[in-house]
Design an enzyme around this catalytic site. Structure first.
Site, PDB file in Angstrom:
ATOM      1  N   HIS A  29      26.305  62.229  28.969  1.00  0.00           N
ATOM      2  CA  HIS A  29      27.359  62.960  29.681  1.00  0.00           C
ATOM      3  C   HIS A  29      28.592  62.985  28.772  1.00  0.00           C
ATOM      4  O   HIS A  29      28.560  62.480  27.638  1.00  0.00           O
ATOM      5  CB  HIS A  29      27.654  62.296  31.037  1.00  0.00           C
ATOM      6  CG  HIS A  29      27.845  60.816  30.939  1.00  0.00           C
ATOM      7  ND1 HIS A  29      28.947  60.251  30.337  1.00  0.00           N
ATOM      8  CD2 HIS A  29      27.065  59.772  31.331  1.00  0.00           C
ATOM      9  CE1 HIS A  29      28.852  58.941  30.389  1.00  0.00           C
ATOM     10  NE2 HIS A  29      27.706  58.611  30.983  1.00  0.00           N
TER      11      HIS A  29
ATOM     12  N   HIS B 284      29.646  59.824  26.810  1.00  0.00           N
ATOM     13  CA  HIS B 284      28.954  59.571  25.539  1.00  0.00           C
ATOM     14  C   HIS B 284      29.491  60.504  24.447  1.00  0.00           C
ATOM     15  O   HIS B 284      29.720  60.087  23.314  1.00  0.00           O
ATOM     16  CB  HIS B 284      27.450  59.840  25.681  1.00  0.00           C
ATOM     17  CG  HIS B 284      26.740  58.933  26.632  1.00  0.00           C
ATOM     18  ND1 HIS B 284      26.236  59.356  27.838  1.00  0.00           N
ATOM     19  CD2 HIS B 284      26.440  57.611  26.557  1.00  0.00           C
ATOM     20  CE1 HIS B 284      25.646  58.357  28.457  1.00  0.00           C
ATOM     21  NE2 HIS B 284      25.761  57.271  27.703  1.00  0.00           N
TER      22      HIS B 284
END
Ligand code: PAF
Length: 264
Positions: free
Chosen positions: A18, A21
């Site tokens: 997501h 990250h």
């Protein structure tokens, strides 16, 4: 890259990527010459009743995301090769790993420190990038790296949130949009707790107040804790640098979040 004197940044992940990250990849790209990411759903850090089997594994999508974010290499180890039957070594960080998350998820941090140590040995990066959402994980990994003289710097990057304030997490994928709205109470609770702490409210009272707020939205609270940022012991001083952490469950999905508070 090492041989050419380049600095390598490393972002370990369990996939189901997501924006949290991707923000780590972005920070790493800004400060190093090349970024390596790993995708590995590490069986050692899941308890027997946890979601190891069900954990999302959208590998194609993840590698495409990493590629477009400018990652130089993606390491996707195979579980059987990473932990062959004769594998016997574990790394664990005393007591820091037993409180908060560790108290609710016994053995979890032993799994995290073991896998990250092995990943660091393989990837040999100069800088390890971690997210602040997993605050306790970052504290433990820093401790392990210092204690065992692992030649890597650690950078902890800020939490990335959904529009409603919910901290981004791969496990948010288990929640419907209504549930995500409901879960955003964790962030509101932490903000309220931060305000109270800054107003001189005693930590115990703040913990109780935040837990009540989260519970009143229908979540079940595992813990709300005002802790010292390094020792993770309960913060009971009148001034200093604290972290307010919370963990709660909604429809069986475990969510964690935290906020840093400078109590003056
Ligand atoms: O934070 C995570 O996703 C995991 O705990 C990590 C650091 C990749 C180790 O498996």
């Amino acid at each position: 890259m090492r041989a050419r004197g380049k600095r390598i940044g490393f972002v370990p992940t369990m996939g189901a990527l997501h924006d949290g990250h991707l923000s780590l990849i972005k920070s790493a790209r800004q400060r190093t010459d090349g970024v390596v990411a790993s995708i590995f759903v590490n069986p050692l850090q899941f308890g027997p009743t946890e979601d190891f089997k069900r954990y999302p594994r959208p590998l194609r999508k993840d590698t495409a995301l990493l590629h477009s974010a400018g990652t130089a290499a993606v390491f996707v180890p195979d579980v059987a090769a990473f932990y062959p039957p004769e594998f016997k070594t574990a790394v664990s960080v005393d007591d820091l790993g037993d409180r908060l998350e560790g108290a609710v998820r016994p053995g979890h941090f032993r799994g995290v420190t073991t896998v990250v140590m092995k990943l660091l040995q393989i990837v040999q990066p100069h800088v390890l990038y971690l997210g602040q959402k997993d605050f306790q994980q970052a504290v433990l990994l820093r401790r392990m790296i210092l204690d065992l003289c692992v030649p890597v710097d650690v950078r902890v990057c800020p939490i990335v949130r959904e529009k409603n304030g919910l901290a981004m997490s791969s496990r948010n994928a288990y929640l419907s949009s209504e549930k995500k709205e409901q879960a955003a109470v964790i962030r509101r609770g932490l903000q309220e707790g931060k305000r109270l702490l800054r107003n001189g409210e005693p930590a115990r009272r703040v913990e109780a107040r935040v837990a009540k707020l989260i519970q009143s939205a229908g979540l079940s609270v595992d813990y709300v804790s005002v802790a010292d940022r390094e020792s993770l012991e309960p913060f009971r001083a009148k001034t200093g640098q604290a972290v307010l952490l919370a963990a709660a469950k909604l429809s069986g999905v475990r969510l964690i979040d935290n906020v840093l508070v400078d109590v003056t």
